[in-house]
Write an enzyme that holds these catalytic residues in place. Structure first.
Site, PDB file in Angstrom:
ATOM      1  N   ILE A  19    -110.224  46.642 -33.640  1.00 27.96           N
ATOM      2  CA  ILE A  19    -110.277  45.217 -33.942  1.00 27.96           C
ATOM      3  C   ILE A  19    -111.434  44.913 -34.885  1.00 27.96           C
ATOM      4  O   ILE A  19    -111.299  44.095 -35.813  1.00 27.96           O
ATOM      5  CB  ILE A  19    -110.395  44.399 -32.640  1.00 27.96           C
ATOM      6  CG1 ILE A  19    -109.070  44.452 -31.860  1.00 27.96           C
ATOM      7  CG2 ILE A  19    -110.775  42.954 -32.938  1.00 27.96           C
ATOM      8  CD1 ILE A  19    -109.132  43.815 -30.492  1.00 27.96           C
ATOM      9  N   ASP A  54    -126.889  50.736 -32.227  1.00 23.18           N
ATOM     10  CA  ASP A  54    -126.507  50.874 -30.828  1.00 23.18           C
ATOM     11  C   ASP A  54    -126.882  49.567 -30.136  1.00 23.18           C
ATOM     12  O   ASP A  54    -128.061  49.241 -30.018  1.00 23.18           O
ATOM     13  CB  ASP A  54    -127.256  52.049 -30.198  1.00 23.18           C
ATOM     14  CG  ASP A  54    -126.928  52.260 -28.730  1.00 23.18           C
ATOM     15  OD1 ASP A  54    -126.246  51.396 -28.134  1.00 23.18           O
ATOM     16  OD2 ASP A  54    -127.362  53.277 -28.162  1.00 23.18           O
ATOM     17  N   VAL A  55    -125.882  48.793 -29.696  1.00 27.60           N
ATOM     18  CA  VAL A  55    -126.167  47.463 -29.155  1.00 27.60           C
ATOM     19  C   VAL A  55    -126.890  47.519 -27.821  1.00 27.60           C
ATOM     20  O   VAL A  55    -127.361  46.477 -27.335  1.00 27.60           O
ATOM     21  CB  VAL A  55    -124.876  46.625 -29.021  1.00 27.60           C
ATOM     22  CG1 VAL A  55    -124.231  46.392 -30.379  1.00 27.60           C
ATOM     23  CG2 VAL A  55    -123.896  47.238 -28.030  1.00 27.60           C
ATOM     24  N   TYR A 146    -114.694  45.222 -16.046  1.00 27.97           N
ATOM     25  CA  TYR A 146    -114.383  44.738 -17.400  1.00 27.97           C
ATOM     26  C   TYR A 146    -114.151  43.229 -17.394  1.00 27.97           C
ATOM     27  O   TYR A 146    -114.682  42.502 -18.234  1.00 27.97           O
ATOM     28  CB  TYR A 146    -113.162  45.474 -17.939  1.00 27.97           C
ATOM     29  CG  TYR A 146    -112.774  45.050 -19.335  1.00 27.97           C
ATOM     30  CD1 TYR A 146    -113.501  45.480 -20.440  1.00 27.97           C
ATOM     31  CD2 TYR A 146    -111.689  44.207 -19.553  1.00 27.97           C
ATOM     32  CE1 TYR A 146    -113.152  45.087 -21.725  1.00 27.97           C
ATOM     33  CE2 TYR A 146    -111.328  43.811 -20.825  1.00 27.97           C
ATOM     34  CZ  TYR A 146    -112.061  44.249 -21.910  1.00 27.97           C
ATOM     35  OH  TYR A 146    -111.718  43.853 -23.180  1.00 27.97           O
ATOM     36  N   THR A 178    -103.662  42.101 -24.308  1.00 33.56           N
ATOM     37  CA  THR A 178    -103.699  43.552 -24.438  1.00 33.56           C
ATOM     38  C   THR A 178    -103.372  43.917 -25.881  1.00 33.56           C
ATOM     39  O   THR A 178    -102.286  43.626 -26.380  1.00 33.56           O
ATOM     40  CB  THR A 178    -102.703  44.221 -23.487  1.00 33.56           C
ATOM     41  OG1 THR A 178    -103.009  43.818 -22.145  1.00 33.56           O
ATOM     42  CG2 THR A 178    -102.812  45.730 -23.583  1.00 33.56           C
TER      43      THR A 178
END
Length: 251
Positions: A19, A54-55, A146, A178
Site C-alpha cells: 500500500i 526504522d519507526v 492488531y 482486507t
C-alpha cells in the site's frame, strides 16, 4: 485533478512496498515529490527518494526526516503507513508480541509525526494521513493485538486533528478492508487451502473481493489533497462496504 500536489513534498512510511508504494506512486503522479521511509529501501518506487528508517527507533526517524528536509527544505504531507500484522486471540500472544505490534503500529506514528511537526507547521498545505484498518471497528477473529493497535490509531487520529487544526495541519486516517498486500499473500500461502482461504476473505467483504492498494492510495490522495481543506479528523473506510453494509446472504 492531475497536478494538485505540484510543489509539495510528501513522506510515506512503509513506502517501499504494498500500500505504501501505491501511495507514493499516486502522489508522484499528482505532482508531489515523495520520500519513502522504510527499513528496506532496496527496491523503492521509481522516482521516489529512498530513505532508510526504522519507526521503532526515534533517532532513525529523526535522521530520516532531516534527510527529506536536506533534499527539499520542506515537508507538506506525511503518510504514516508503516505497520505490521499479527494473528491470535488475547490468549495467544505474550506481552512481547503486544509490545512489538504497538511499537510499530502506534508508537511508530507518534515518533514520525513528532519529528515532522516542525516542518509541517511551516507548510501552507499541511496534512497527515494515518493508515488504520477495518479491524479497528469490526470484530475480526484472530486479530486481537492488531485490532487493538489500529483502534488506537483511529483514536490518535482524532486527537491529533483536534490538537493541530489551529496550526493549519489536517489529520485524517484511511481504513482499508482486507487488502491485496504482501502480508495477506503470505497468510494465504500458509493456509491449508490458499484458494479457499482467499475465497473466504473475498466473500467477507460485501463487494466480493479484496481491496486493491491503488484504491487505498486514491483515498489517501483525497485526504491529503490541498483541495480537501474542510476534511479533517475523519477515518475514511475503503472496505467494499464491510463497515457499514449488512447485505442479505445470496441464495
Amino acid at each position: 485533478m492531475a497536478g494538485e500536489f505540484d510543489g509539495l513534498v510528501a513522506a510515506v512510511t512503509g513506502g517501499a512496498s504494498g500500500i505504501g508504494a501505491a501511495i507514493a506512486l499516486r502522489l508522484m503522479a499528482d505532482g508531489a515529490r515523495v520520500a519513502v521511509l522504510d527499513r528496506d529501501v532496496s527496491n523503492p518506487p521509481e522516482g521516489a527518494l529512498a530513505v532508510q528508517a526504522d519507526v521503532t527507533d526515534d533517532a532513525s526517524v529523526r535522521a530520516a526526516v532531516d534527510r527529506v528536509l536536506q533534499e527539499w527544505d520542506r515537508l507538506d504531507v506525511l503518510v504514516n503507513n508503516a505497520g505490521i500484522g499479527a494473528q491470535g486471540t488475547v490468549a495467544d500472544n505474550p506481552d512481547d508480541e503486544w509490545h512489538r505490534v504497538l511499537d510499530v503500529n502506534l508508537l511508530g506514528m507518534v515518533r514520525v509525526t513528532r519529528a515532522a511537526l516542525p516542518a509541517l507547521r511551516k507548510s501552507p498545505s499541511a496534512a497527515i494521513v494515518n493508515t488504520g484498518s477495518i479491524a479497528a471497528t469490526a470484530g475480526i477473529p484472530q486479530r486481537a493485538v492488531y485490532s487493538a493497535s489500529k483502534g488506537a490509531v483511529h483514536a490518535l487520529t482524532r486527537a491529533m486533528a483536534a490538537d493541530h487544526l489551529a496550526e493549519g495541519i489536517r489529520v485524517c486516517a484511511v481504513a482499508p478492508g482486507t487488502a491485496d498486500t504482501p502480508w495477506v499473500g503470505r497468510l494465504l500461502e500458509r493456509a491449508d487451502d490458499p484458494a479457499a482461504e482467499r475465497a473466504a476473505l473475498e466473500a467477507r467483504q460485501p463487494h466480493g473481493r479484496l481491496v486493491s492498494a491503488e484504491e487505498v492510495a486514491g483515498a489517501v490522495a483525497y485526504l491529503a489533497s490541498p483541495h480537501s481543506t474542510s476534511t479533517t479528523g475523519i477515518v475514511l473506510a475503503v472496505d467494499g462496504g464491510m463497515q457499514e453494509l449488512r447485505l442479505r446472504p445470496k441464495g
